[in-house]
Scaffold this motif. Structure first.
Motif, short mmCIF file in Angstrom:
data_model
loop_
_atom_site.label_atom_id
_atom_site.label_comp_id
_atom_site.label_asym_id
_atom_site.label_seq_id
_atom_site.Cartn_x
_atom_site.Cartn_y
_atom_site.Cartn_z
N THR A 13 0.82 -1.21 0.00
CA THR A 13 0.00 0.00 0.00
C THR A 13 0.85 1.25 0.00
OG1 THR A 13 -0.12 -0.11 2.41
CG2 THR A 13 -1.90 -1.14 1.16
N CYS B 266 -11.36 14.03 -0.31
CA CYS B 266 -10.29 13.19 -0.86
C CYS B 266 -9.30 14.05 -1.65
CB CYS B 266 -10.85 12.11 -1.80
SG CYS B 266 -11.98 10.92 -1.04
N CYS C 253 -1.43 7.76 -5.60
CA CYS C 253 -2.82 7.71 -5.18
C CYS C 253 -2.93 8.32 -3.79
CB CYS C 253 -3.35 6.27 -5.18
SG CYS C 253 -3.58 5.58 -6.84
N VAL D 158 -5.50 9.98 -0.45
CA VAL D 158 -6.25 9.45 0.69
C VAL D 158 -7.57 10.20 0.82
CG1 VAL D 158 -4.20 8.70 1.96
CG2 VAL D 158 -5.07 11.04 2.24
N CYS D 159 -8.46 9.63 1.63
CA CYS D 159 -9.76 10.25 1.91
C CYS D 159 -9.97 10.33 3.42
CB CYS D 159 -10.90 9.45 1.26
SG CYS D 159 -10.85 9.38 -0.53
N ARG E 239 -13.07 6.09 2.52
CA ARG E 239 -12.76 5.54 1.20
C ARG E 239 -11.25 5.37 1.04
NH1 ARG E 239 -15.48 9.32 -3.08
NH2 ARG E 239 -15.02 10.90 -1.47
N CYS E 240 -10.86 4.49 0.12
CA CYS E 240 -9.45 4.32 -0.20
C CYS E 240 -9.25 4.60 -1.69
CB CYS E 240 -8.97 2.90 0.15
SG CYS E 240 -9.95 1.59 -0.61
N CYS E 241 -8.06 5.04 -2.05
CA CYS E 241 -7.75 5.41 -3.43
C CYS E 241 -6.75 4.41 -4.00
CB CYS E 241 -7.17 6.83 -3.48
SG CYS E 241 -8.28 8.09 -2.81
N THR E 242 -7.07 3.87 -5.17
CA THR E 242 -6.23 2.88 -5.84
C THR E 242 -6.01 3.29 -7.29
OG1 THR E 242 -8.19 1.56 -6.38
CG2 THR E 242 -7.01 1.00 -4.34
N CYS F 190 -11.18 6.68 -6.03
CA CYS F 190 -11.41 6.51 -4.60
C CYS F 190 -12.76 5.84 -4.39
CB CYS F 190 -11.35 7.86 -3.88
SG CYS F 190 -9.77 8.73 -4.10
N HIS G 134 -15.21 2.68 -1.77
CA HIS G 134 -15.41 2.04 -0.47
C HIS G 134 -15.00 0.57 -0.48
CE1 HIS G 134 -17.36 5.35 1.64
NE2 HIS G 134 -18.05 5.60 0.53
N CYS H 172 -12.53 -1.30 0.02
CA CYS H 172 -11.18 -1.24 0.58
C CYS H 172 -10.77 -2.61 1.11
CB CYS H 172 -11.10 -0.21 1.70
SG CYS H 172 -11.48 1.48 1.16
#
Length: 351
Positions: A211, A255, A283, A285-286, A290-293, A324, A326, A328
């Motif tokens: 990550t 985000c 990438c 962050v939020c 949420r996560c960003c990929t 971004c 959910h 995750c």
């Protein structure tokens, strides 16, 4: 009492002087004409004076200023283990363990899952090199039909020569006529390439195995001359570790999707650095869970140079855009990259 203290002080002073002399790098380099041959999986590194190349000491082995540990495996010389101030023991930096077929290996530990591979665990990732030669023997007049066979009691396959191919009688006869035709014509007939009739199939790149920091992504393809399935890998970095990306979130937003490095940076891999400076995108962050990929990426070659002066090239993922969401991963589930984390059979490239 005073004499005992004086004696101990002299011993400590002598040890310090001896250590300082052993680390004296003012003398000209006097290295062997040829570099030493190191065992499979052992790096060739410079000694403490950056003078001569030596075989790096491995985990659990004694080390010194002139016999350094393998920094490519994140090993360091711990001088606090032994009473000898000049000699230490190579220890691994704290990192994630590796799981291969249910066996747990420490970061920096080397092992052989089979006689054909020599592997090392590096912070949760497993890298392997083959111990058997992968040379190819082409047909020749004295060996018209070479093939590999497994010799009982030996690990690696060896080449043997057949005078007729291992096929049926009709095909053998046709092969004989083909050889006769080539001898009469005086020129070889180029065989049809397997790539000519290949239906190229390539999977998507897998999720990055980390990550933050440097990770590995892989895919399977048959886009090669032999039209055989093979696993390809590329390095990847979703975001730097310990990066404070939350401060880049604008007011009213939750985000920061795809922040870009404002200053040029060099990628680091196994103690080596990229030759060029890069300003890659990462990438973000939020703040709402949420996560960003990565959403869209490209692959390019990056040249790395090591402290010993050696250089190599690696394919690397460069992020174009991120999304971004959910969906995750759970804790300790690095973007669901199970194919990279479990490594079940992943060390074998013969698919």
């Amino acid at each position: 009492m005073a004499g005992t203290v004086f004696t101990r002080s002299c011993i400590v002073l002598c040890l310090l002087i001896h250590t300082a002399l052993s680390q004296d790098c003012s003398q000209p380099c006097d290295c062997p004409a040829e570099s030493p041959l190191c065992p499979v999986g052992t790096s060739l590194v410079l000694d403490g004076c950056s003078c001569c190349k030596v075989c790096a000491r491995q985990a659990g082995e004694p080390c010194s200023f002139l016999e350094p540990c393998d920094h490519h495996k994140d090993l360091y010389c711990d001088y606090g283990v032994l009473s000898d101030t000049e000699t230490g023991i190579c220890m691994a930096q704290e990192g994630q363990t590796c799981d291969l077929g249910g066996v747990i290996y420490r970061s920096g530990e080397t092992f052989q899952p089979s006689c054909k591979h020599h592997c090392v665990c590096m912070n949760g990732e497993i890298g392997c090199v083959p111990t058997c030669a992968s040379n190819i023997r082409l047909p020749s007049p004295d060996c018209p039909y070479p093939r590999r066979v497994q010799i009982p009691g030996k690990c690696c396959e060896e080449w043997v020569c057949d005078q007729i191919p291992q096929e049926d009688t009709f095909q053998s006869a046709m092969a004989g006529r083909s050889i006769a035709y080539r001898e009469l014509s005086g020129q070889d007939v180029q065989p049809e390439s397997a790539r000519d009739n290949c239906i190229v199939q390539t999977t998507d790149w897998s999720e990055c195995s980390a990550t933050c920091g440097m990770g590995v992504s892989s895919r399977v393809t048959n886009d090669n001359e032999q039209c055989q399935l093979e696993r390809q890998t590329r390095m990847c970095m979703i975001r730097p570790c310990n990066a404070e990306l939350e401060k880049d979130i604008k007011r009213g937003k939750k985000c920061v999707r795809t922040p870009k490095s404002q200053r040029g940076m060099r990628f680091e891999l196994s103690g080596c650095q990229s030759v060029r400076l890069y300003k890659p995108k990462f990438c973000g962050v939020c703040t709402d869970g949420r996560c960003c990929t990565p959403h869209a990426t490209v692959t390019a070659e990056v040249e790395f140079r090591c402290p010993e002066g050696d250089s190599f090239r690696k394919k690397m993922m460069f992020i174009k855009t991120c999304s971004c969401h959910h969906d995750c991963p759970r804790e300790n589930d690095i973007f669901l990259a199970s194919n990279s984390r479990r490594m079940i059979g992943d060390y074998d490239n013969d698919m």
